[in-house]
Every structure is written in C-alpha cells, then in structure tokens.
Design an enzyme around this catalytic site. Structure first.
Site, PDB file in Angstrom:
ATOM      1  N   ASN A   1       0.955  -1.300  -0.195  1.00  0.00           N
ATOM      2  CA  ASN A   1      -0.058  -0.022  -0.151  1.00  0.00           C
ATOM      3  C   ASN A   1       0.895   1.161   0.042  1.00  0.00           C
ATOM      4  O   ASN A   1       2.300   0.998   0.484  1.00  0.00           O
ATOM      5  CB  ASN A   1      -1.028  -0.171   1.199  1.00  0.00           C
ATOM      6  CG  ASN A   1      -0.236   0.281   2.459  1.00  0.00           C
ATOM      7  OD1 ASN A   1       0.442   1.272   2.800  1.00  0.00           O
ATOM      8  ND2 ASN A   1      -0.645  -0.714   3.404  1.00  0.00           N
TER       9      ASN A   1
ATOM     10  N   ASP B   1       2.528  -8.293   9.138  1.00  0.00           N
ATOM     11  CA  ASP B   1       1.413  -7.283   8.759  1.00  0.00           C
ATOM     12  C   ASP B   1       0.223  -8.002   9.763  1.00  0.00           C
ATOM     13  O   ASP B   1      -0.782  -7.400   9.775  1.00  0.00           O
ATOM     14  CB  ASP B   1       0.818  -7.527   7.340  1.00  0.00           C
ATOM     15  CG  ASP B   1       1.352  -6.186   6.680  1.00  0.00           C
ATOM     16  OD1 ASP B   1       1.517  -5.152   7.422  1.00  0.00           O
ATOM     17  OD2 ASP B   1       1.259  -5.935   5.517  1.00  0.00           O
TER      18      ASP B   1
ATOM     19  N   ASN C   1      -7.960  -7.491   9.640  1.00  0.00           N
ATOM     20  CA  ASN C   1      -7.945  -8.317   8.551  1.00  0.00           C
ATOM     21  C   ASN C   1      -7.983  -9.722   8.653  1.00  0.00           C
ATOM     22  O   ASN C   1      -7.849 -10.386   7.911  1.00  0.00           O
ATOM     23  CB  ASN C   1      -6.891  -7.826   7.646  1.00  0.00           C
ATOM     24  CG  ASN C   1      -7.099  -6.533   7.091  1.00  0.00           C
ATOM     25  OD1 ASN C   1      -6.165  -5.661   7.311  1.00  0.00           O
ATOM     26  ND2 ASN C   1      -8.121  -6.284   6.395  1.00  0.00           N
TER      27      ASN C   1
ATOM     28  N   ARG D   1       0.580 -12.049   3.110  1.00  0.00           N
ATOM     29  CA  ARG D   1      -0.162 -12.115   4.229  1.00  0.00           C
ATOM     30  C   ARG D   1      -1.238 -13.313   4.479  1.00  0.00           C
ATOM     31  O   ARG D   1      -1.796 -13.611   5.397  1.00  0.00           O
ATOM     32  CB  ARG D   1      -1.268 -10.948   3.961  1.00  0.00           C
ATOM     33  CG  ARG D   1      -0.587  -9.578   4.254  1.00  0.00           C
ATOM     34  CD  ARG D   1      -1.750  -8.438   4.674  1.00  0.00           C
ATOM     35  NE  ARG D   1      -2.042  -8.585   6.094  1.00  0.00           N
ATOM     36  CZ  ARG D   1      -2.811  -7.894   6.589  1.00  0.00           C
ATOM     37  NH1 ARG D   1      -3.338  -6.730   5.965  1.00  0.00           N
ATOM     38  NH2 ARG D   1      -3.138  -7.994   8.059  1.00  0.00           N
TER      39      ARG D   1
ATOM     40  N   ARG E   1      -8.952  -4.827  -2.429  1.00  0.00           N
ATOM     41  CA  ARG E   1      -8.558  -6.068  -1.729  1.00  0.00           C
ATOM     42  C   ARG E   1      -9.618  -7.301  -1.871  1.00  0.00           C
ATOM     43  O   ARG E   1      -9.218  -8.308  -2.415  1.00  0.00           O
ATOM     44  CB  ARG E   1      -8.388  -5.778  -0.297  1.00  0.00           C
ATOM     45  CG  ARG E   1      -7.037  -4.650   0.065  1.00  0.00           C
ATOM     46  CD  ARG E   1      -5.936  -5.405  -0.209  1.00  0.00           C
ATOM     47  NE  ARG E   1      -4.698  -4.448  -0.164  1.00  0.00           N
ATOM     48  CZ  ARG E   1      -4.133  -4.385   0.882  1.00  0.00           C
ATOM     49  NH1 ARG E   1      -4.382  -5.157   1.869  1.00  0.00           N
ATOM     50  NH2 ARG E   1      -2.961  -3.466   1.059  1.00  0.00           N
TER      51      ARG E   1
ATOM     52  N   HIS F   1      -9.004  -0.315   2.362  1.00  0.00           N
ATOM     53  CA  HIS F   1      -9.817  -1.086   3.021  1.00  0.00           C
ATOM     54  C   HIS F   1     -10.935   0.032   3.482  1.00  0.00           C
ATOM     55  O   HIS F   1     -10.767   1.046   3.663  1.00  0.00           O
ATOM     56  CB  HIS F   1      -9.199  -1.696   4.326  1.00  0.00           C
ATOM     57  CG  HIS F   1      -8.439  -2.674   3.957  1.00  0.00           C
ATOM     58  ND1 HIS F   1      -6.978  -2.824   4.654  1.00  0.00           N
ATOM     59  CD2 HIS F   1      -8.746  -4.280   3.320  1.00  0.00           C
ATOM     60  CE1 HIS F   1      -6.409  -4.058   4.305  1.00  0.00           C
ATOM     61  NE2 HIS F   1      -7.315  -4.837   3.569  1.00  0.00           N
TER      62      HIS F   1
ATOM     63  N   ASP G   1     -12.347   0.068   5.982  1.00  0.00           N
ATOM     64  CA  ASP G   1     -12.210   0.783   7.311  1.00  0.00           C
ATOM     65  C   ASP G   1     -11.245   1.933   7.445  1.00  0.00           C
ATOM     66  O   ASP G   1     -11.064   2.677   8.365  1.00  0.00           O
ATOM     67  CB  ASP G   1     -11.667  -0.154   8.357  1.00  0.00           C
ATOM     68  CG  ASP G   1     -10.241  -0.675   8.107  1.00  0.00           C
ATOM     69  OD1 ASP G   1      -9.618  -0.243   7.409  1.00  0.00           O
ATOM     70  OD2 ASP G   1      -9.831  -1.746   8.765  1.00  0.00           O
TER      71      ASP G   1
ATOM     72  N   CYS H   1      -7.471  -0.820  12.383  1.00  0.00           N
ATOM     73  CA  CYS H   1      -6.768  -2.025  11.590  1.00  0.00           C
ATOM     74  C   CYS H   1      -6.357  -3.024  12.815  1.00  0.00           C
ATOM     75  O   CYS H   1      -5.832  -4.033  12.547  1.00  0.00           O
ATOM     76  CB  CYS H   1      -5.632  -1.355  10.840  1.00  0.00           C
ATOM     77  SG  CYS H   1      -6.121  -0.478   9.415  1.00  0.00           S
TER      78      CYS H   1
HETATM   79  N1  ARG Z   1       0.078  -3.265   5.480  1.00  0.00           N
HETATM   80  C1  ARG Z   1      -1.414  -3.816   5.527  1.00  0.00           C
HETATM   81  C2  ARG Z   1      -1.844  -4.217   4.336  1.00  0.00           C
HETATM   82  O1  ARG Z   1      -1.827  -3.300   3.382  1.00  0.00           O
HETATM   83  C3  ARG Z   1      -2.232  -2.658   6.453  1.00  0.00           C
HETATM   84  C4  ARG Z   1      -3.562  -3.242   6.484  1.00  0.00           C
HETATM   85  C5  ARG Z   1      -4.552  -2.114   7.319  1.00  0.00           C
HETATM   86  N2  ARG Z   1      -5.589  -2.806   7.925  1.00  0.00           N
HETATM   87  C6  ARG Z   1      -6.785  -2.188   7.603  1.00  0.00           C
HETATM   88  N3  ARG Z   1      -7.686  -3.045   8.275  1.00  0.00           N
HETATM   89  N4  ARG Z   1      -7.041  -1.023   7.070  1.00  0.00           N
HETATM   90  O2  ARG Z   1      -2.593  -5.225   4.155  1.00  0.00           O
END
Ligand code: ARG
Length: 291
Positions: free
Chosen positions: A26, A69, A75, A95, A144, A173, A175, A267
């Site tokens: 990201n 992560d 997530n 991930r 995603r 995301h 959120d 997150c």
């Molecule tokens: N580095 C993580 C990713 O890109 C950050 C996740 C952030 N989480 C969230 N729920 N927005 O997957």
C-alpha cells in the site's frame, strides 16, 4: 443521536512482536522506514489499555514471526456474536499465512469457520472491508476484496450485503474511509469511492460526518468505538466538537509506528462481536451500486 452500536465490546488484537515493513502493498509502506520496536509496543499497549478503560474486552493473539502485517488484526476475519466467522482470504500472498493462525484462533474460541477461498483460489475477502451498519453488512470491494466474495457472504450466511466500490489507492480497505459511530452516524470520506458508490453510501448513512482530506489521511476514519468512547489516532478540533456533541468521549492514542504499515486504531483491532443474525439482516441478496 442514533442508538449505540451493538458491537465493539470484544476486540481481538495481535501483539506486535514481529512488526516490520518487509514488502510494499500500500502507498504508506516503505522498507526504508522501519518501525521502532520499543515505541511500537508502547503504542500498541496504550491502544489496548484505552479499549479496556472504555469498558471493552481484549483477546490477545501472538504474532507469527513470518507475518509482519499480522498486527493489523482487523483483517484476520469477520466474526459474529453468535459464533460465526468468515476467514479472510488475503489479496497478497505474503499475508496469507496469517489465516492459518487466525483460523485456529476462531475454531479454538468456538466460532464456526467459513472461507471465501484460500491460497489464491476463490474470491479474495479481507475483513477490514466489512462492517455491520443499518440493514446490512456493508462491504468495500476493489483493491482487496473481490465483488464475488460479497455473493459468497450473502449466500453462506443468508444475509443482505451492500457493496461499495473503492476507487482510491490510499483507501484500500473500507475501514479507512468509513467508521460507524452509532446506528445513524458514521465518519465517511466519499472520495474513496466511485461515483455510484458515493451515491449508495449517502443512502446507507443517514447522518454522515464527512472527513476532510487531511483528517482522512491522518487515519481519523480508522477509529474504534467502544461504548461511549471513540479511540482515535488523530482528531481535528472540528471533528472533536462534532463527536463530543454526539455525547462521545474522544481518546487520542499515538499510533505513528503503525502508520508506517498503513494502518491505525481500527486496523489493529477486530470486533469479534458483530450482531449479524440472519433474522436482523434478511435477504441473502447482494446490493451493488448502480451507475
Ligand atoms: N500493511 C497492511 C496491508 O496493506 C495494512 C493493513 C491495514 N489494515 C486495515 N484494516 N485497513 O494489508
């Protein structure tokens, strides 16, 4: 003022023993900008304490050394207060091992586990894209989560799912641009969505609190509501006035180290008590924005 949220009192967090930036998935991430281990733990602990002080309960899961992560627990999967969990099927391969440990945790805690896919086969679903709000499960898709995952959620649990297409590379995301506050209010950042989804969002949220660019990119939309407290990484004076006017107590927690990975308060926490009984959200249908 709407009714208080029926969820958020039980949160799952992952202790950041192995938080690093090993890869870039990201726009916030850079392998040249690593988190400080000591400060990371201190910040995580103040978030955990703030949730407890607000009357919440925190379950802590150990971090896999191979999954930097994994600290972004939001997530790991979508879980309900009546014991169902939809495991995430992460978009990016680095991930995916997180799901092995998350799956064990959900099963070990009595959740009936489902998944939309695994190992890159089947639709991707990342639970940071899903919130119960209004008459449905609201799910962001695009960066995603795949649109096909919404059908899967609706059919598997026989619930109404409303999709919002995310069209902003910094808001990967749901959120990040969407934070339910109570039954009618939510923090929203409309530029995160395509035009049709912005219109759909206006129909979903009766009382939107629209974030400025600056507020959205300070992760204000990535806040956690527990009872009458909102735990935020940043809050402008304007936003504070609106939120306190709604009867909320604003608690600020510095989460700068976690911003290096592209995540903040929301997150780092997964509410495993969503009220998502099919009776309350009947339909089994997917409502997608129409252009
Ligand atoms: N580095 C993580 C990713 O890109 C950050 C996740 C952030 N989480 C969230 N729920 N927005 O997957």
């Amino acid at each position: 003022m709407g009714q208080p949220l029926g969820w958020g009192r039980r949160q799952l967090m992952v202790r950041p023993d192995h938080f690093r930036i090993d890869y870039v998935i990201n726009p916030f991430m850079s392998t040249q900008d690593q988190p400080d281990a000591e400060l990371t733990m201190k910040q995580w602990d103040s978030l955990r304490q703030a949730i407890i002080d607000a009357g919440g309960e925190v379950d802590v899961l150990a971090q896999r050394p191979d999954s930097p992560d994994m600290v972004y627990a939001m997530n790991l999967g979508l879980a309900t207060s009546d014991g169902r969990a939809m495991l995430s099927h992460m978009r990016f391969e680095p991930r995916r091992k997180e799901s092995l440990t998350a799956g064990d945790w959900f099963v070990g805690h009595g959740f009936e586990l489902r998944r939309t896919g695994s190992d890159g086969v089947g639709p991707h679903f990342e639970s940071g894209d899903a919130f119960v709000f209004g008459d449905s499960l609201v799910v962001g898709y695009g960066p995603r989560t795949d649109a096909d995952a919404l059908k899967h959620l609706a059919a598997e649990w026989d619930i109404r799912v409303r999709g919002l297409r995310i069209a902003h590379e910094g808001m990967y995301h749901l959120d990040l641009p969407f934070c339910p506050i109570d039954s009618t209010h939510a923090l929203v950042y409309p530029p995160a969505f395509d035009a049709a989804s912005q219109a759909e969002l206006a129909g979903i949220v009766p009382d939107p609190i629209v974030l400025t660019d600056e507020e959205a990119f300070a992760f204000s939309g990535n806040s956690v509501v527990v009872n009458e407290t909102i735990i935020m990484p940043a809050c402008s004076p304007r936003l504070r006035e609106i939120l306190t006017g709604l009867g909320l107590r604003v608690v600020l927690v510095d989460l700068s180290e976690f911003h290096k990975g592209g995540g903040s308060a929301r997150c780092l926490t997964n509410p495993v008590d969503f009220d998502l009984t099919p009776a309350a959200f009947p339909g089994g249908e997917v409502v997608l924005p129409t252009a």
